[in-house]
Design a protein around this motif. Structure first.
Motif, mmCIF file in Angstrom:
data_model
loop_
_atom_site.group_PDB
_atom_site.id
_atom_site.type_symbol
_atom_site.label_atom_id
_atom_site.label_comp_id
_atom_site.label_asym_id
_atom_site.label_seq_id
_atom_site.Cartn_x
_atom_site.Cartn_y
_atom_site.Cartn_z
ATOM 1 N N TYR A 488 0.850 -1.190 0.000
ATOM 2 C CA TYR A 488 0.000 0.000 0.000
ATOM 3 C C TYR A 488 0.891 1.247 0.000
ATOM 4 C CZ TYR A 488 1.213 0.183 4.923
ATOM 5 O OH TYR A 488 1.917 0.244 6.108
ATOM 6 N N GLY A 489 0.259 2.388 -0.102
ATOM 7 C CA GLY A 489 0.951 3.672 -0.002
ATOM 8 C C GLY A 489 0.086 4.654 0.757
ATOM 9 N N PHE A 490 0.712 5.682 1.307
ATOM 10 C CA PHE A 490 -0.077 6.709 1.989
ATOM 11 C C PHE A 490 0.646 8.049 1.899
ATOM 12 C CE2 PHE A 490 2.732 5.445 5.480
ATOM 13 C CZ PHE A 490 3.066 6.666 6.045
ATOM 14 N N ASN A 491 -0.139 9.113 2.099
ATOM 15 C CA ASN A 491 0.370 10.485 2.145
ATOM 16 C C ASN A 491 -0.026 11.106 3.477
ATOM 17 O OD1 ASN A 491 1.458 10.920 -0.673
ATOM 18 N ND2 ASN A 491 -0.650 10.289 -1.147
ATOM 19 N N TYR A 492 0.902 11.853 4.045
ATOM 20 C CA TYR A 492 0.700 12.456 5.362
ATOM 21 C C TYR A 492 1.142 13.911 5.283
ATOM 22 C CZ TYR A 492 1.218 12.974 10.477
ATOM 23 O OH TYR A 492 1.123 13.376 11.788
ATOM 24 N N ASN A 520 1.333 30.833 20.148
ATOM 25 C CA ASN A 520 0.132 30.122 19.703
ATOM 26 C C ASN A 520 0.463 29.322 18.447
ATOM 27 O OD1 ASN A 520 -2.973 29.969 20.173
ATOM 28 N ND2 ASN A 520 -2.739 30.159 17.961
ATOM 29 N N GLU A 521 0.097 28.033 18.452
ATOM 30 C CA GLU A 521 0.344 27.166 17.305
ATOM 31 C C GLU A 521 -0.951 26.459 16.914
ATOM 32 O OE1 GLU A 521 5.065 26.090 17.827
ATOM 33 O OE2 GLU A 521 3.586 24.488 18.035
ATOM 34 N N TYR A 522 -1.300 26.583 15.643
ATOM 35 C CA TYR A 522 -2.475 25.902 15.103
ATOM 36 C C TYR A 522 -2.002 24.818 14.147
ATOM 37 C CZ TYR A 522 -7.008 25.078 12.906
ATOM 38 O OH TYR A 522 -8.154 24.490 12.433
ATOM 39 N N THR A 523 -2.436 23.575 14.379
ATOM 40 C CA THR A 523 -1.937 22.420 13.639
ATOM 41 C C THR A 523 -3.067 21.775 12.846
ATOM 42 O OG1 THR A 523 -0.332 21.999 15.392
ATOM 43 C CG2 THR A 523 -0.716 20.223 13.822
ATOM 44 N N THR A 524 -2.832 21.571 11.550
ATOM 45 C CA THR A 524 -3.764 20.815 10.713
ATOM 46 C C THR A 524 -3.041 19.594 10.163
ATOM 47 O OG1 THR A 524 -3.183 22.027 8.688
ATOM 48 C CG2 THR A 524 -4.934 22.959 10.064
ATOM 49 N N THR A 525 -3.712 18.459 10.167
ATOM 50 C CA THR A 525 -3.106 17.201 9.721
ATOM 51 C C THR A 525 -4.091 16.438 8.856
ATOM 52 O OG1 THR A 525 -1.913 17.086 11.838
ATOM 53 C CG2 THR A 525 -1.918 15.107 10.459
ATOM 54 N N THR A 533 -9.375 9.823 10.851
ATOM 55 C CA THR A 533 -9.439 11.265 10.657
ATOM 56 C C THR A 533 -8.704 11.942 11.804
ATOM 57 O OG1 THR A 533 -11.580 11.126 9.524
ATOM 58 C CG2 THR A 533 -10.939 13.277 10.423
ATOM 59 N N ILE A 534 -7.741 12.781 11.488
ATOM 60 C CA ILE A 534 -6.950 13.450 12.507
ATOM 61 C C ILE A 534 -7.452 14.881 12.636
ATOM 62 C CG2 ILE A 534 -4.627 14.123 13.228
ATOM 63 C CD1 ILE A 534 -3.551 11.864 11.471
ATOM 64 N N PRO A 535 -8.039 15.243 13.774
ATOM 65 C CA PRO A 535 -8.625 16.586 13.898
ATOM 66 C C PRO A 535 -7.550 17.665 14.014
ATOM 67 C CG PRO A 535 -8.755 15.420 15.986
ATOM 68 C CD PRO A 535 -8.224 14.435 14.995
ATOM 69 N N SER A 536 -7.876 18.882 13.558
ATOM 70 C CA SER A 536 -7.008 20.038 13.764
ATOM 71 C C SER A 536 -7.122 20.486 15.216
ATOM 72 C CB SER A 536 -7.418 21.179 12.834
ATOM 73 O OG SER A 536 -7.326 20.773 11.476
ATOM 74 N N TYR A 537 -6.094 21.173 15.709
ATOM 75 C CA TYR A 537 -6.141 21.627 17.096
ATOM 76 C C TYR A 537 -5.271 22.865 17.261
ATOM 77 C CZ TYR A 537 -1.855 18.792 17.168
ATOM 78 O OH TYR A 537 -0.636 18.249 16.872
ATOM 79 N N ASN A 538 -5.613 23.648 18.272
ATOM 80 C CA ASN A 538 -4.888 24.875 18.598
ATOM 81 C C ASN A 538 -4.179 24.692 19.936
ATOM 82 O OD1 ASN A 538 -4.575 27.845 17.676
ATOM 83 N ND2 ASN A 538 -5.016 28.013 19.866
ATOM 84 N N GLY A 587 2.852 1.158 13.651
ATOM 85 C CA GLY A 587 2.458 2.470 14.126
ATOM 86 C C GLY A 587 1.009 2.511 14.553
ATOM 87 N N ASN A 588 0.613 3.657 15.112
ATOM 88 C CA ASN A 588 -0.740 3.830 15.624
ATOM 89 C C ASN A 588 -1.299 5.150 15.088
ATOM 90 O OD1 ASN A 588 -3.097 4.142 17.051
ATOM 91 N ND2 ASN A 588 -2.159 4.068 19.077
ATOM 92 N N PRO A 589 -2.148 5.108 14.049
ATOM 93 C CA PRO A 589 -2.670 6.345 13.440
ATOM 94 C C PRO A 589 -3.532 7.191 14.364
ATOM 95 C CG PRO A 589 -2.982 4.457 11.979
ATOM 96 C CD PRO A 589 -2.589 3.907 13.319
ATOM 97 N N ASN A 590 -3.982 6.633 15.490
ATOM 98 C CA ASN A 590 -4.901 7.352 16.371
ATOM 99 C C ASN A 590 -4.195 8.076 17.526
ATOM 100 O OD1 ASN A 590 -7.453 6.527 15.098
ATOM 101 N ND2 ASN A 590 -6.869 4.484 15.772
ATOM 102 N N LEU A 591 -2.899 8.227 17.465
ATOM 103 C CA LEU A 591 -2.173 8.888 18.538
ATOM 104 C C LEU A 591 -2.543 10.367 18.650
ATOM 105 C CD1 LEU A 591 1.438 7.425 18.124
ATOM 106 C CD2 LEU A 591 -0.205 6.904 19.942
ATOM 107 N N LYS A 592 -2.528 10.866 19.889
ATOM 108 C CA LYS A 592 -2.758 12.277 20.182
ATOM 109 C C LYS A 592 -1.445 12.920 20.641
ATOM 110 C CE LYS A 592 -5.848 11.183 23.218
ATOM 111 N NZ LYS A 592 -6.874 11.287 24.303
ATOM 112 N N PRO A 593 -1.326 14.249 20.568
ATOM 113 C CA PRO A 593 -0.104 14.897 21.044
ATOM 114 C C PRO A 593 0.063 14.729 22.553
ATOM 115 C CG PRO A 593 -1.373 16.376 19.637
ATOM 116 C CD PRO A 593 -2.259 15.208 19.938
ATOM 117 N N GLU A 594 1.304 14.555 22.963
ATOM 118 C CA GLU A 594 1.644 14.555 24.388
ATOM 119 C C GLU A 594 1.782 15.991 24.854
ATOM 120 O OE1 GLU A 594 4.832 11.838 26.069
ATOM 121 O OE2 GLU A 594 5.854 13.777 26.176
#
Length: 829
Positions: A488-492, A520-525, A533-538, A587-594
């Motif tokens: 398979y292949g993927f884009n991140y 302030n950092e706003y992250t989109t993934t 689905t990886i949600p955006s967060y501030n 790997g684990n695609p559902n990881l959240k930021p520490e």
């Protein structure tokens, strides 16, 4: 804690100027020192204050990188001020009057005239100390480190205060493995490919210094809950043509580097090439796993084998610097990095199962041949512009930095069964990937008054990763067929948009210096993982530093930091690594930021004898803590295929982790020739994990360095380091001890040197014993790594040193290059 700190910082940023305006000031003398010909600042010039009629100064200091100085706490009176620097005529200013309550005597621009005397040979005895404790960082000057010069970046990091490195090159800062690594203040995608490999591809002879930033301010990226480690490579801003060659040959590793610089007037170039190779090394391993299934049957898995491994890497770089005007500077850099490793081994395996009555139910013996290879190629380039305005300290900086890497990992394994009559099984996989990262930043510094400075800036980080996996399975006839379920292949893609503001000022009559900041950092993934689905967060990131300088030799600092650790693509990549079918990772695609809150208290003291002492204590609390976690399966089905008695390892957000620790550093010149240096690091970690037993572990690291100067051209050094065993989330981490000896002889007016070095000369192997355990299993591990090494180093410096003082220029530095001070990193780091 974070909310309270946010409120405090908001108040300070809003009212800090008023707070400053209400404070008083004591008498002081300030000014700026400039080259009379080039109009460039003269840094490290010596400024001395004399009482009228006295022949000995009662106060003084060195100018900073901008040529500026300010000496506080000067009683009212009439003084004489002298300014002196090597290669210049001494300047004396008579009758400098300091009044009272408050009074600042400003000397404006002091012009130094270059000395007309021609200097044929310049030998400066003084050199930068190995360790410098600054208010915002600890600096390890690697150029003066003998025992590491034949090694790589990992060997240098083992000596840096508050940094811990295990035998495999895994790095922790204050006991935290989530560290943000930079090269010359800029990120590089080479670290994302394989951190341990990248750090073992940089020769120690190429490193000028290592900066450790445990409490980064608002100007820095929020990534890295452990802090930031900035590797400063050697460069040169001395007029004329200069360079050096460094070579090291040893029984375990070889490396070399070449540095060249040419500068004429306001234009200069720097070029370097470095490379290293770890020779073929055979590692012995032995592990025994005991596990119990739901029926009470006990299974044992014994794995005994050896693996040969090789590493190699090289770097090259070119930089162009143009001082367009005395206040405008442009720099362009480009670099290429490569590293790779290969591992091939044979493992004998014995799997047995017993029922609850201890009756043997089955025996399965097998032999596994495995081969794995990894390579990475990265190109980094940057454009930087810095504008200095007429107002002292007012600057504007722009940085564009781009990093591109192509990485390939592959493995193959074949398992032949010696009992049971089963056919051979095996697989092979090829996993190429691309990493593209672009950073664009703008930073502005505005001095509002002489004691109040405002900083602000913005940054955009654009990260694109692509990955493809092709997996083949072994057939009974010995041929391979594509496994569509594991192909398979993927884009991140991840974008980060950041802005910050911070202020630096004093309160209580300059008793306390403060630097509050808010970022302030706003992250989109986005990622095309199936059903993910990886949600955006501030993220709002406060920081605070409070410091007090008792005198020029003694200071104390208290800091607070909030930081995060975003999972990288290796953590979220769902690719299954089945090079060992009994130990699989993914790997684990559902990881959240520490997320991390930390407090640090530090104290520094230097003495007239040249001795120095520093102490740091810290507290850190992580939530959504990112940890490696292993789960045992009787049967693990991956894309339709069953694997038996498997440990599956992957990263997970596991509860919280609280760490409390401290670091003590001391350097003592026992005599004028004999120096001792020691560093002690202590940490206690507690993991609070819902559904899992809480785990508390204590660990420590201690090292001792001794050096002796036999005359002016012969130096000997010895270094020993011990990392203790420590209880971790699933078992124990092994202890690690090593020791080095080195001797260096300089000749040809110290332009050339030859050295001998030895690592662990009295023991061939380092034994690594550890335990891994979890629900239903316990595994004992023993690894024997060859660590003994004997080698020789050669170095030669060429070129002519010209004393036309430009910004950042230095005199000869014994043990290193003619280097400028480390850059502040350029941009929002």
């Amino acid at each position: 804690m974070r909310k309270a700190i946010l409120i405090i910082i908001s108040i300070l940023l809003t009212y800090s100027y008023n707070t400053y305006a209400q404070g008083g000031a004591k008498g002081s003398i300030s000014g700026k020192v400039t080259d009379a010909n080039t109009k460039q600042p003269v840094d490290y010039a010596t400024v001395s204050i004399f009482k009228q009629g006295s022949t000995s100064p009662f106060n003084g200091m060195s100018t900073d990188a901008k040529g500026s100085f300010k000496i506080d706490n000067v009683p009212a009176g009439d003084y004489k001020v002298t300014v002196d620097f090597l290669g210049y005529q001494k300047t004396t200013i008579e009758h400098v009057i300091v009044g009272g309550n408050p009074s600042t005597s400003v000397l404006n621009n002091i012009l130094l005239q270059p000395s007309s005397k021609q200097l044929q040979t310049v030998n400066v005895v003084a050199k930068a100390p190995i360790i410098e404790n600054r208010i915002d960082k600890t600096v390890y000057n690697a150029a003066n480190d003998l025992t590491s010069q034949g090694g790589v970046a990992i060997d240098v990091l083992k000596k840096v205060p508050q940094v811990t490195v295990d035998i495999d090159g895994n790095v922790e800062l204050q006991g935290n493995a989530n560290v943000r690594f930079l090269i010359n203040g800029k990120p590089s995608s080479i670290f994302g490919a394989s951190l341990a490999d990248a750090l073992q591809a940089i020769p120690a002879s190429q490193i000028k210094s290592i900066e450790v930033i445990t409490s980064p301010g608002a100007r820095y990226d929020a990534a890295g809950t452990g802090g930031i480690i900035n590797i400063i490579l050697k460069d040169n801003k001395v007029q004329g043509i200069n360079g050096s060659i460094n070579l090291a040959a040893a029984t375990r590793r070889e490396n070399g580097s070449f540095n060249f610089s040419a500068r004429k007037g306001n234009v200069g170039i720097n070029a370097f090439f470095s490379g290293n190779a770890q020779l073929n090394t055979t590692v012995l391993s032995n592990s025994t796993r005991t596990s119990t299934d739901a029926d009470g049957n006990v299974s044992t898995l014994a794995q005994n084998g050896s693996a040969s491994s090789k590493r190699s890497g090289y770097q090259s770089g070119l930089s162009f610097n143009w001082s367009i005007t005395p206040k405008d500077e442009f720099t362009a850099t480009v670099g290429f990095n490569h590293f790779g490793n290969s591992n091939a081994g044979l493992t004998n395996q014995l799997q047995q199962q017993y029922n609850p009555a201890n009756t043997l139910l089955s025996t399965l013996a097998s032999a596994r041949n495995s081969d794995s290879r990894f390579s990475a190629n990265a190109v980094d380039w940057s454009l930087a512009y810095k504008k200095n305005f007429k107002t002292e300290g007012q600057t504007l900086e722009f940085l564009f930095n781009s990093s591109r890497s192509n990485n390939t990992s592959r493995y193959s394994q074949q398992q032949d069964y010696l009992t049971g009559g089963y056919p051979s099984t095996g697989s092979r996989a090829n996993n190429p990937g691309k990493d593209r990262e672009t950073n664009v930043s703008l930073d502005y510094v505005q001095p509002v008054t002489k004691s109040f400075t405002l900083e602000t800036g913005a940054k955009v980080v654009i990260n694109n990763l692509s990955n493809s996996v092709v997996t083949d399975s072994l057939l009974n006839d010995g041929s391979y067929i594509n496994n569509a379920d594991q192909t398979y292949g993927f884009n991140y893609k991840r974008n980060i948009y950041a802005a910050y503001v911070s202020a630096t000022f004093s309160v209580f009559n300059k008793f306390l210096d403060l630097k509050p900041g808010l970022r302030n950092e706003y992250t989109t993934t986005t990622a095309d993982f199936q059903n993910v689905t990886i949600p955006s967060y501030n993220t709002l990131v406060p920081s605070m530093v409070l410091s007090h300088k008792f005198n020029d030799a003694q200071s104390i600092k208290l800091s607070y930091n909030y930081r995060i650790e975003r999972p990288d693509y290796r953590d979220v990549n769902p690719f299954y690594n089945i090079s060992d079918p009994y130990n699989i990772s993914t790997g684990n695609p559902n990881l959240k930021p520490e997320k991390s809150n930390s407090l640090e208290l530090g104290f520094n003291q230097s003495f007239n004898s040249g001795a120095s002492f520093s102490a740091n204590v810290f507290y850190r609390h992580n939530s959504d803590d990112l940890q490696d976690y292993s789960t045992r399966y009787d049967v693990l089905t991956i894309n339709g295929r069953d694997y038996y008695d498997v440990l599956l390892s992957q990263r997970a957000n596991i509860g919280t982790q609280t760490s409390v620790g401290g670091n003590l550093f001391a350097s003592v010149p026992v005599t004028s020739k004999f120096n001792l240096r020691s560093n002690v690091f202590l940490i206690s970690r507690n993991n609070n994990n819902p559904g899992i037993a809480n785990v508390t572990g204590f660990g420590y690291r201690i090292n001792l360095n001794a050096s002796y100067q036999f005359g002016n051209d012969l130096t000997a050094e010895a270094f020993g380091n011990y990392n203790s065993s420590q209880r971790v989330l699933q078992g124990t981490r092994p202890q690690f001890f090593f020791y080095n000896f080195a001797v260096r002889k300089q000749f040809m007016d110290k332009k050339a040197s030859i050295g001998l070095m030895a690592t662990n000369p009295f023991g061939l192997y380092v034994n690594q014993r550890s335990v891994t355990e979890g629900v239903g299993f316990r595994q004992l591990n023993l690894r024997q790594l060859p660590f003994q090494s004997f080698g020789i180093t050669l170095s030669y410096k060429f070129g002519k040193l010209e004393f036309s003082k430009n910004k950042g220029e230095r005199g000869n530095n014994e043990g290193g290059e003619n280097m400028p001070s480390a850059p502040e990193g350029g941009g929002t780091k």
